[in-house]
Scaffold this motif. Sequence first.
Motif, PDB file in Angstrom:
ATOM      1  N   UNK A  35       0.839  -1.196   0.000  1.00 34.20           N
ATOM      2  CA  UNK A  35       0.000   0.000   0.000  1.00 34.20           C
ATOM      3  C   UNK A  35       0.876   1.249   0.000  1.00 34.20           C
ATOM      4  N   UNK A  36       1.888   1.269   0.835  1.00 31.68           N
ATOM      5  CA  UNK A  36       2.792   2.417   0.913  1.00 31.68           C
ATOM      6  C   UNK A  36       3.487   2.653  -0.421  1.00 31.68           C
ATOM      7  N   UNK A  37       3.926   1.577  -1.071  1.00 25.89           N
ATOM      8  CA  UNK A  37       4.607   1.688  -2.364  1.00 25.89           C
ATOM      9  C   UNK A  37       3.661   2.260  -3.410  1.00 25.89           C
ATOM     10  N   UNK A  38       2.401   1.812  -3.409  1.00 26.56           N
ATOM     11  CA  UNK A  38       1.425   2.292  -4.390  1.00 26.56           C
ATOM     12  C   UNK A  38       1.148   3.779  -4.204  1.00 26.56           C
ATOM     13  N   UNK A  39       0.998   4.206  -2.949  1.00 25.07           N
ATOM     14  CA  UNK A  39       0.726   5.616  -2.683  1.00 25.07           C
ATOM     15  C   UNK A  39       1.935   6.467  -3.059  1.00 25.07           C
ATOM     16  N   UNK A  40       3.125   5.990  -2.741  1.00 25.80           N
ATOM     17  CA  UNK A  40       4.339   6.738  -3.110  1.00 25.80           C
ATOM     18  C   UNK A  40       4.463   6.869  -4.619  1.00 25.80           C
ATOM     19  N   UNK A  41       4.139   5.803  -5.348  1.00 24.71           N
ATOM     20  CA  UNK A  41       4.174   5.858  -6.819  1.00 24.71           C
ATOM     21  C   UNK A  41       3.181   6.891  -7.345  1.00 24.71           C
ATOM     22  N   UNK A  42       1.990   6.926  -6.727  1.00 26.23           N
ATOM     23  CA  UNK A  42       0.974   7.885  -7.156  1.00 26.23           C
ATOM     24  C   UNK A  42       1.460   9.312  -6.929  1.00 26.23           C
ATOM     25  N   UNK A  43       2.020   9.579  -5.748  1.00 28.52           N
ATOM     26  CA  UNK A  43       2.515  10.918  -5.434  1.00 28.52           C
ATOM     27  C   UNK A  43       3.651  11.321  -6.380  1.00 28.52           C
ATOM     28  N   UNK A  44       4.516  10.354  -6.717  1.00 26.02           N
ATOM     29  CA  UNK A  44       5.622  10.652  -7.630  1.00 26.02           C
ATOM     30  C   UNK A  44       5.093  10.957  -9.028  1.00 26.02           C
ATOM     31  N   UNK A  45       4.058  10.245  -9.427  1.00 25.61           N
ATOM     32  CA  UNK A  45       3.512  10.418 -10.767  1.00 25.61           C
ATOM     33  C   UNK A  45       2.784  11.747 -10.916  1.00 25.61           C
ATOM     34  N   UNK A  46       2.034  12.163  -9.885  1.00 25.21           N
ATOM     35  CA  UNK A  46       1.304  13.437  -9.985  1.00 25.21           C
ATOM     36  C   UNK A  46       2.158  14.620  -9.529  1.00 25.21           C
ATOM     37  N   UNK A  47       3.277  14.333  -8.860  1.00 30.09           N
ATOM     38  CA  UNK A  47       4.188  15.388  -8.445  1.00 30.09           C
ATOM     39  C   UNK A  47       3.688  16.219  -7.287  1.00 30.09           C
ATOM     40  N   UNK A  48       2.801  15.671  -6.470  1.00 30.10           N
ATOM     41  CA  UNK A  48       2.230  16.389  -5.334  1.00 30.10           C
ATOM     42  C   UNK A  48       2.139  15.455  -4.138  1.00 30.10           C
ATOM     43  N   UNK A  49       2.491  15.942  -2.955  1.00 32.89           N
ATOM     44  CA  UNK A  49       2.311  15.133  -1.749  1.00 32.89           C
ATOM     45  C   UNK A  49       0.827  15.110  -1.384  1.00 32.89           C
ATOM     46  N   UNK A  50       0.296  13.919  -1.201  1.00 26.69           N
ATOM     47  CA  UNK A  50      -1.121  13.738  -0.905  1.00 26.69           C
ATOM     48  C   UNK A  50      -1.372  13.418   0.565  1.00 26.69           C
ATOM     49  N   UNK A  51      -0.367  12.842   1.227  1.00 27.21           N
ATOM     50  CA  UNK A  51      -0.514  12.436   2.622  1.00 27.21           C
ATOM     51  C   UNK A  51       0.649  12.956   3.444  1.00 27.21           C
ATOM     52  N   UNK A  52       0.354  13.395   4.655  1.00 25.76           N
ATOM     53  CA  UNK A  52       1.390  13.686   5.639  1.00 25.76           C
ATOM     54  C   UNK A  52       1.541  12.469   6.533  1.00 25.76           C
ATOM     55  N   UNK A  53       2.767  11.959   6.647  1.00 25.60           N
ATOM     56  CA  UNK A  53       3.000  10.739   7.401  1.00 25.60           C
ATOM     57  C   UNK A  53       3.923  11.018   8.591  1.00 25.60           C
ATOM     58  N   UNK A  54       3.565  10.469   9.732  1.00 25.65           N
ATOM     59  CA  UNK A  54       4.479  10.408  10.869  1.00 25.65           C
ATOM     60  C   UNK A  54       4.475   8.961  11.341  1.00 25.65           C
ATOM     61  N   UNK A  55       5.289   8.662  12.339  1.00 25.91           N
ATOM     62  CA  UNK A  55       5.322   7.293  12.852  1.00 25.91           C
ATOM     63  C   UNK A  55       4.022   6.911  13.541  1.00 25.91           C
ATOM     64  N   UNK A  56       3.209   7.925  13.922  1.00 28.23           N
ATOM     65  CA  UNK A  56       1.985   7.645  14.678  1.00 28.23           C
ATOM     66  C   UNK A  56       0.703   7.986  13.939  1.00 28.23           C
ATOM     67  N   UNK A  57       0.784   8.764  12.877  1.00 30.66           N
ATOM     68  CA  UNK A  57      -0.462   9.210  12.258  1.00 30.66           C
ATOM     69  C   UNK A  57      -0.305   9.443  10.766  1.00 30.66           C
ATOM     70  N   UNK A  58      -1.452   9.478  10.109  1.00 32.04           N
ATOM     71  CA  UNK A  58      -1.524   9.798   8.687  1.00 32.04           C
ATOM     72  C   UNK A  58      -2.600  10.859   8.522  1.00 32.04           C
ATOM     73  N   UNK A  59      -2.304  11.930   7.814  1.00 33.92           N
ATOM     74  CA  UNK A  59      -3.300  12.971   7.569  1.00 33.92           C
ATOM     75  C   UNK A  59      -3.245  13.386   6.111  1.00 33.92           C
ATOM     76  N   UNK A  60      -4.302  14.018   5.650  1.00 32.37           N
ATOM     77  CA  UNK A  60      -4.393  14.455   4.265  1.00 32.37           C
ATOM     78  C   UNK A  60      -3.829  15.857   4.093  1.00 32.37           C
ATOM     79  N   UNK A  61      -3.096  16.057   3.010  1.00 34.98           N
ATOM     80  CA  UNK A  61      -2.761  17.418   2.611  1.00 34.98           C
ATOM     81  C   UNK A  61      -4.003  18.026   1.955  1.00 34.98           C
ATOM     82  N   UNK A  62      -3.958  19.308   1.660  1.00 36.19           N
ATOM     83  CA  UNK A  62      -5.092  19.937   0.981  1.00 36.19           C
ATOM     84  C   UNK A  62      -5.353  19.263  -0.371  1.00 36.19           C
ATOM     85  N   UNK A  63      -4.280  18.934  -1.058  1.00 42.71           N
ATOM     86  CA  UNK A  63      -4.432  18.266  -2.352  1.00 42.71           C
ATOM     87  C   UNK A  63      -5.024  16.874  -2.181  1.00 42.71           C
ATOM     88  N   UNK A  64      -4.578  16.185  -1.136  1.00 40.80           N
ATOM     89  CA  UNK A  64      -5.100  14.844  -0.869  1.00 40.80           C
ATOM     90  C   UNK A  64      -6.571  14.868  -0.519  1.00 40.80           C
TER      91      UNK A  64
END
Length: 297
Positions: A35-64
């Motif tokens: 899942x992480x690899x797929x999301x990273x590929x998507x972000x690389x392809x669109x050129x925009x960060x979609x998720x903010x990731x920390x060791x404890x949480x996941x949140x959406x960017x405005x674009x996400x």
Amino acid sequence: MRTTDLSELAAFDAVARHRSFRRASEERGVTASAISHAVSNLEARVGIRLLNRTTRSVSLTDAGAMLLSQLSPAFGDIGSALDALNQFRDTPFGKVRINAPNSIAPFVLGPIIGPLIAANPSLELEIVATDRLVDIVEEGFDAGIRLGESLRDGMTAVKIKPRLKFAVVGSPDYLAERSVPKTPADLTNHVCVRNMYPSGVGYPWSFGRNGEEIDVEVKGPVALHDHELMIETALAGVALVYVWEDRARPYVETGRLIACLDDWIVPEDWLYLYYPTRRYISAGLRAVIDALRATSS
């Protein structure tokens, strides 16, 4: 759109809804790293960060957040279109995930599982029974089962079972040494198992008659939230317990337990199967609903 594009979008949609890579992986049936690899590929392809990731949480960017708002209806339409193919099959196909309270799942869902799967061999039923209050949307369930009083807004509720009742029961050995309680006030002279939620918060034994409602904070050395353990404690002859009537019925009918205070027990709220109002009802979920409603008479 390439198949890989759709798979990446589906992975992002799952992570964004659950705010968790682990839960998204469980829903999608793949590893969290996939899942992480797929999301990273998507972000690389669109050129925009979609998720903010920390060791404890996941949140959406405005674009996400913007992407999720447009993806969710689209995936709903895809699911609906695929489910429409069930009209060309003899029976429903696919997975249905149901959440239900552990304390009532055996006598609510137990009787329907065998007949339901026998009649719908292509249906995959996944049931998670827990008394923890679950957000069915966040945790990827198609539907949940709860008492009406605990339903949230935004849910469609289908009445599936007559109103449930509690019962106060004790063993013949226990009651032979003490007088059988005639009123809730008599419980102060008895050893009782204290009921609690999985969180550890206790709740009283509730009674009512002729418009009078009484909550009793019983006393005893044991506090439990599992009704099966309560039954075992009652069978051991050390205390009275307050359990769902359907849980106690087999033991009462065989004389291993004796019911008390029946005329003081009032029915609880109706039992409902519920699901998000905006979500389409798959043929598989419809089959579950029909099976549950058939047992409600």
